[in-house]
Design an enzyme around this catalytic site. Structure first.
Site, PDB file in Angstrom:
ATOM      1  N   ARG A 177       0.911  -1.225  -0.078  1.00 44.85           N
ATOM      2  CA  ARG A 177       0.090   0.123   0.067  1.00 44.85           C
ATOM      3  C   ARG A 177       0.816   1.369   0.119  1.00 44.85           C
ATOM      4  O   ARG A 177       0.395   2.297   0.422  1.00 44.85           O
ATOM      5  CB  ARG A 177      -1.000   0.038   1.324  1.00 44.85           C
ATOM      6  CG  ARG A 177      -1.784  -1.162   1.505  1.00 44.85           C
ATOM      7  CD  ARG A 177      -2.718  -1.591   0.469  1.00 44.85           C
ATOM      8  NE  ARG A 177      -3.757  -2.647   0.671  1.00 44.85           N
ATOM      9  CZ  ARG A 177      -4.230  -3.358  -0.024  1.00 44.85           C
ATOM     10  NH1 ARG A 177      -3.829  -3.235  -1.289  1.00 44.85           N
ATOM     11  NH2 ARG A 177      -5.059  -4.258   0.322  1.00 44.85           N
ATOM     12  N   ASP A 216      -1.052 -13.288  -1.185  1.00 41.96           N
ATOM     13  CA  ASP A 216      -1.840 -12.083  -1.407  1.00 41.96           C
ATOM     14  C   ASP A 216      -2.229 -11.277  -0.149  1.00 41.96           C
ATOM     15  O   ASP A 216      -3.409 -10.774   0.097  1.00 41.96           O
ATOM     16  CB  ASP A 216      -3.249 -12.594  -2.061  1.00 41.96           C
ATOM     17  CG  ASP A 216      -4.214 -11.250  -2.602  1.00 41.96           C
ATOM     18  OD1 ASP A 216      -3.505 -10.177  -2.899  1.00 41.96           O
ATOM     19  OD2 ASP A 216      -5.184 -11.539  -2.946  1.00 41.96           O
TER      20      ASP A 216
HETATM   21  O1  DOR Z   1      -9.005  -9.562  -2.126  1.00 41.11           O
HETATM   22  C1  DOR Z   1      -8.258  -8.918  -2.878  1.00 41.11           C
HETATM   23  N1  DOR Z   1      -7.479  -7.723  -2.559  1.00 41.11           N
HETATM   24  N2  DOR Z   1      -7.802  -9.357  -3.977  1.00 41.11           N
HETATM   25  C2  DOR Z   1      -6.879  -8.671  -4.854  1.00 41.11           C
HETATM   26  O2  DOR Z   1      -6.731  -9.035  -5.761  1.00 41.11           O
HETATM   27  C3  DOR Z   1      -6.558  -7.215  -4.523  1.00 41.11           C
HETATM   28  C4  DOR Z   1      -6.461  -7.242  -2.912  1.00 41.11           C
HETATM   29  C5  DOR Z   1      -6.361  -6.019  -2.517  1.00 41.11           C
HETATM   30  O3  DOR Z   1      -5.564  -4.928  -3.233  1.00 41.11           O
HETATM   31  O4  DOR Z   1      -6.701  -5.593  -1.448  1.00 41.11           O
END
Ligand code: DOR
Length: 422
Positions: free
Chosen positions: A64, A304
């Site tokens: 982020r 992720d």
């Molecule tokens: O659940 C998700 N959150 N999938 C994604 O591909 C992006 C991610 C996010 O950036 O929060």
């Protein structure tokens, strides 16, 4: 010199699983063997009863930074990674501004050099992640991006993706794809099925993912460009991946600990904390993912790691963002799903967390041989702990407050202890 004494040394690449010691000198592993812990060492870590593995490598995280640093920043993300046993991470490009220009990638990597672990980044595939015009892919590669991805902004246009693949091939980088075709999605973040019906929603169908896996595997085969499928969630996608590999398409894939460990039922207990794209699906899907990673069809585990604030996750279901903060619970969650309750050996799990992702991007690490980088994760596979507080700025995890088993005790990166933080 530093001595890690008496560990169960797990080095899957050299097929080693034996009790022994590791000497660290500078940023490298000097030697493995049996040494006197009372010798003249700068530091000795008593690793009896613990396992030492190559540092974990995560090809898919969201730090982020820049843009959304109240959720996470480079430093908090790197600490969360180290706490989870990760010594290398690849950040996604969906920052603000996004990583769609070489000078942004360079600036990011310069800042990341100050972190205790190796923080790398993907470059964006399209300008502004908008799916219309290609970003300068070769320049992003030259600036140091290690992969290319628009991640959650799925590339819906196959003609544009085809051009991206041809350029990415020239640039020598794989394209990482989050496969979700909007045409098959009502409300994102929940599987279309029994639970979405109970919630009165039309969710995301598994065909949203599997149809694009099949489409883009064909593009990969046709162009010869490397395509990596992110966080597979559905049995149908695993089958599409199987067909693609049988046809020798240059494709690879990852799976997350949450898709391995949870099903759509988690929505009933944890609500938005289990809202994630692609969504948690059925037990049948989960079993297929476990079989996929056990057979090696799915190449590696990636978290992720997607931090979001408590206020955002407190919004009504349809407005709350998707994502799970996964770095700090990844090892315990994967250990439970794949080893304790699943078909993998501990060594195979370590391989899917270290050497396999390293090989996909040609990254340093993934081995414990003499001369290898001293990126090492030491863990207790049996320790029970309560996941109470996070190093991440965000705590959006269904595992928060739950008892877990298997805990990272020490993380070393480039020969330095980076967890517990000193
Ligand atoms: O659940 C998700 N959150 N999938 C994604 O591909 C992006 C991610 C996010 O950036 O929060």
């Amino acid at each position: 010199m530093t001595l890690l004494h008496g560990a169960r040394v797990l080095d899957p690449v050299s097929r080693v699983d034996e009790t022994g010691d590791i000497i660290i000198k500078g940023d490298r592993i000097l030697e493995r063997g049996q040494f006197d812990p009372h010798g003249n060492w700068d530091a000795v870590y008593d690793c009896r009863g613990l396992a030492a593995a190559p540092g974990f490598i995560d090809l898919h995280v969201h730090f982020r930074d820049p843009g959304f640093t109240w959720k996470e920043d480079l430093h908090s993300g790197a600490r969360a990674a180290a706490a989870g046993g990760f010594t290398t991470v690849v950040c996604m490009a969906n920052t603000s501004p996004p990583m769609d220009r070489p000078e942004r990638v360079e600036a990011f990597l310069r800042r990341a050099e100050g972190e205790a672990i190796r923080v790398l980044t993907a470059g964006a595939v399209t300008e502004g992640l908008a799916g219309r015009r290609l970003a300068p892919l070769r320049d992003l590669a030259a600036a140091g991006a290690v992969s290319l991805s628009d991640d959650g902004n799925t590339l819906q246009d196959p003609a544009l993706l085809r051009r991206a693949l041809l350029e990415a091939r020239e640039a020598g980088l794989p394209v990482f794809l989050h496969e979700e075709d909007r045409a098959y999605i009502g409300t994102a973040g929940v599987n279309e099925g029994k639970v979405s019906k109970m919630m009165g929603l039309s969710g995301a169908r598994d065909a949203a993912e599997s149809s694009l896996v099949a489409r883009d595997a064909a593009l990969s085969r046709e162009t010869g460009a490397r395509v990596h499928f992110q966080h597979l969630s559905a049995r149908a996608s695993v089958e599409a991946l199987r067909r693609a590999k049988e046809e020798s398409a240059p494709v690879s894939a990852e799976v997350t600990p949450h898709h391995l460990g949870l099903t759509e039922d988690a929505m009933l207990e944890w609500g938005t904390l289990a809202k994630v794209n692609p969504p948690l699906r059925t037990e049948r899907d989960r079993r297929s993912l476990i079989q996929g990673i056990a057979s090696g069809l799915i190449d590696c585990i990636a978290t992720d790691h997607a931090p979001h604030s408590a206020a955002e996750k407190a919004l009504p279901f349809c407005e709350a963002p998707s994502g799970i903060a996964g770095l700090e619970t990844a090892f315990s969650a994967a250990l439970a799903a794949l080893v304790r309750e699943g078909p993998l050996s501990l060594s195979e799990l370590v391989y899917r967390l270290s050497a396999a992702p390293a090989a996909l991007l040609g990254l340093p690490g993934g081995a414990l041989a003499a001369g290898a980088p001293a990126d090492i994760t030491v863990f207790d596979p049996e320790e029970e702990w309560l996941c109470a507080a996070f190093e991440s700025k965000s705590e959006n995890s269904p595992w928060k407050g739950r008892p877990l088993r298997g805990r990272v005790k020490y993380t070393f990166c480039r020969g330095r202890l980076v967890w517990p933080a000193v």
